[in-house]
Design a protein around this motif. Structure first.
Motif, PDB file in Angstrom:
ATOM      1  N   GLN A 150      -7.154  -4.902   0.820  1.00  7.91           N
ATOM      2  CA  GLN A 150      -5.536  -4.764   0.525  1.00  7.91           C
ATOM      3  C   GLN A 150      -5.507  -4.867  -1.050  1.00  7.91           C
ATOM      4  O   GLN A 150      -4.400  -4.172  -1.462  1.00  7.91           O
ATOM      5  N   VAL A 151      -6.193  -5.392  -2.040  1.00  4.19           N
ATOM      6  CA  VAL A 151      -5.917  -5.509  -3.219  1.00  4.19           C
ATOM      7  C   VAL A 151      -6.402  -4.019  -3.856  1.00  4.19           C
ATOM      8  O   VAL A 151      -5.511  -3.686  -4.840  1.00  4.19           O
ATOM      9  N   ILE A 152      -7.288  -3.393  -3.308  1.00  7.35           N
ATOM     10  CA  ILE A 152      -7.719  -2.059  -4.037  1.00  7.35           C
ATOM     11  C   ILE A 152      -6.588  -1.111  -3.671  1.00  7.35           C
ATOM     12  O   ILE A 152      -6.269  -0.282  -4.445  1.00  7.35           O
ATOM     13  N   ILE A 153      -6.299  -1.298  -2.384  1.00  2.97           N
ATOM     14  CA  ILE A 153      -5.034  -0.172  -2.052  1.00  2.97           C
ATOM     15  C   ILE A 153      -3.971  -0.511  -2.649  1.00  2.97           C
ATOM     16  O   ILE A 153      -3.391   0.604  -3.242  1.00  2.97           O
ATOM     17  N   SER A 154      -3.516  -1.685  -2.791  1.00  2.55           N
ATOM     18  CA  SER A 154      -2.410  -1.952  -3.798  1.00  2.55           C
ATOM     19  C   SER A 154      -2.390  -1.562  -5.159  1.00  2.55           C
ATOM     20  O   SER A 154      -1.611  -0.919  -5.709  1.00  2.55           O
ATOM     21  N   ILE A 155      -3.718  -1.462  -5.701  1.00  9.50           N
ATOM     22  CA  ILE A 155      -4.033  -1.220  -7.034  1.00  9.50           C
ATOM     23  C   ILE A 155      -3.922   0.244  -7.189  1.00  9.50           C
ATOM     24  O   ILE A 155      -3.518   1.028  -8.021  1.00  9.50           O
ATOM     25  N   SER A 210       0.738  -1.211   0.214  1.00  4.02           N
ATOM     26  CA  SER A 210      -0.026   0.345   0.083  1.00  4.02           C
ATOM     27  C   SER A 210       0.810   1.376   0.062  1.00  4.02           C
ATOM     28  O   SER A 210       0.384   2.422   0.017  1.00  4.02           O
ATOM     29  N   ASN A 211       2.042   1.255   0.002  1.00  4.32           N
ATOM     30  CA  ASN A 211       3.203   2.059   0.102  1.00  4.32           C
ATOM     31  C   ASN A 211       3.791   2.438  -1.141  1.00  4.32           C
ATOM     32  O   ASN A 211       4.537   1.619  -1.525  1.00  4.32           O
ATOM     33  N   PRO A 212       3.632   3.403  -2.160  1.00 10.06           N
ATOM     34  CA  PRO A 212       4.075   3.281  -3.263  1.00 10.06           C
ATOM     35  C   PRO A 212       5.630   3.527  -3.115  1.00 10.06           C
ATOM     36  O   PRO A 212       6.208   3.207  -4.110  1.00 10.06           O
ATOM     37  N   ILE A 213       6.350   4.012  -1.897  1.00  2.89           N
ATOM     38  CA  ILE A 213       7.633   3.995  -2.097  1.00  2.89           C
ATOM     39  C   ILE A 213       8.272   2.735  -1.979  1.00  2.89           C
ATOM     40  O   ILE A 213       9.261   2.415  -2.771  1.00  2.89           O
ATOM     41  N   GLU A 214       7.656   1.806  -1.158  1.00  2.14           N
ATOM     42  CA  GLU A 214       8.231   0.483  -1.023  1.00  2.14           C
ATOM     43  C   GLU A 214       7.789  -0.171  -2.168  1.00  2.14           C
ATOM     44  O   GLU A 214       8.537  -1.388  -2.583  1.00  2.14           O
ATOM     45  N   LEU A 215       6.628   0.068  -2.785  1.00  2.00           N
ATOM     46  CA  LEU A 215       6.243  -0.970  -4.059  1.00  2.00           C
ATOM     47  C   LEU A 215       7.176  -0.285  -5.154  1.00  2.00           C
ATOM     48  O   LEU A 215       7.145  -1.493  -6.034  1.00  2.00           O
ATOM     49  N   GLU A 216       7.865   0.641  -5.158  1.00  5.89           N
ATOM     50  CA  GLU A 216       8.740   1.244  -6.367  1.00  5.89           C
ATOM     51  C   GLU A 216       9.912   0.155  -6.308  1.00  5.89           C
ATOM     52  O   GLU A 216      10.388   0.209  -7.403  1.00  5.89           O
ATOM     53  N   ILE A 217      10.309  -0.210  -5.287  1.00  4.00           N
ATOM     54  CA  ILE A 217      11.611  -1.328  -5.538  1.00  4.00           C
ATOM     55  C   ILE A 217      11.464  -2.402  -6.276  1.00  4.00           C
ATOM     56  O   ILE A 217      12.339  -3.093  -6.610  1.00  4.00           O
TER      57      ILE A 217
END
Length: 304
Positions: free
Chosen positions: A230-235, A202-209
């Motif tokens: 959680q799926v919606i937040i991830s999207i 859910s955190n774009p900064i962590e997802l960017e790795i």
């Protein structure tokens, strides 16, 4: 009288064993105490070196007693060989050599400790799965569920004619746990390069790795098979990173009410899949007609 004698012998043996154990415990206690305090441990090692040097000097003195070197000179020579410092002809030179050795050990030990700490931090970071992914055209799986092992198997079959297919798994689970699960449940012969990373989807900064901008396909799994939050937040986190709407994002949805909301998102290509309905429909058809389950599975999987 005989039994009394045997009893005294047994008693003496037990007392000797107790004293021996007591001595070991004392040595272990002092060693652990010295180890817990770094300055004392250094002093402990130096004293140990002098004791070992004394032992070696005694051995050399009796083995080669014909030389003119005094016992103390042999002792010092043994200590210098153990510690790796210059012997010196006089006690003044020996003291200076010892000081040089102490300064050299202090500086080199600091440098080695600094390098070791840096390497240890790097290894810990790699174990935690926090290093960035530079792969391109990889298959990105966000989330973790029991179905991930079947997904990896199907992806391996689907990419049999593709070399070096990379699958990146990003989940909130610890990186070491994911790797252990994959090693235990996945066949090592799969023609996939599987990389795991741990973090908050859910955190774009962590997802960017995991480099979602250059992924070929993204699959978002429902972790609890009940809630879609959680799926919606991830999207939504992916939508803030991806500006290329040609990357398909397959999302596992449990509630049909969220499908229209996901399809209405702009500048992002979301393909929601209502997994419960698919499983329910296949099960119902299988119950109505025997053998149709194998036919449906043959149509849905990549085998053949």
């Amino acid at each position: 009288m005989k039994s009394t004698g045997q009893g005294s012998i047994i008693g003496n043996k037990k007392s000797e064993e107790k004293s021996e154990v007591s001595f070991k415990r004392k040595v272990k206690y002092y060693f652990n105490s010295a180890l817990s305090k770094t300055p004392y441990f250094v002093i402990f090692l130096i004293i140990t070196a002098f004791i070992l040097g004394l032992l070696m000097a005694i051995i050399q003195y009796y083995v080669d007693a014909s030389t003119d070197v005094t016992f103390f000179d042999k002792w010092w020579d043994s200590v210098t060989k153990i510690l790796g410092l210059g012997s010196g002809a006089t006690w003044a030179k020996r003291l200076i050599a010892f000081m040089f050795w102490a300064f050299g050990i202090a500086i080199s030990g600091t440098v080695i400790g600094f390098i070791a700490t840096g390497i240890k931090g790097l290894v810990e970071k790699l174990k935690k799965g926090k290093s960035p992914i530079i792969s391109k055209n990889h298959i990105l799986i966000i989330g973790w569920s029991d179905s991930i092992f079947a997904i990896l198997k199907e992806l391996s079959i689907a990419n049999e004619n593709v070399k070096n297919t990379t699958v990146v798994i990003f989940s909130s689970l610890k990186n070491e746990k994911m790797e252990d699960e994959i090693t235990a449940k996945i066949n090592s012969k799969l023609n996939l390069k599987i990389i795991t990373r741990s973090g908050d989807s859910s955190n774009p900064i962590e997802l960017e790795i995991v480099n979602p901008k250059e992924a070929k396909t993204i699959l978002v799994l429902s972790q609890d098979n009940i809630s879609d939050s959680q799926v919606i937040i991830s999207i939504l986190a992916l939508a803030s990173l991806i500006k290329n709407n040609t990357i398909p994002i397959i999302a596992q949805i449990n509630d049909a009410i969220h499908i229209k909301n996901l399809e209405s998102l702009k500048n992002i290509n979301v393909v929601p899949v209502l997994s419960k309905n698919i499983i329910t429909n296949v099960t119902a058809q299988t119950l109505r007609q025997k053998g149709i389950g194998a036919i449906i599975l043959d149509l849905l999987d990549f085998d053949g």
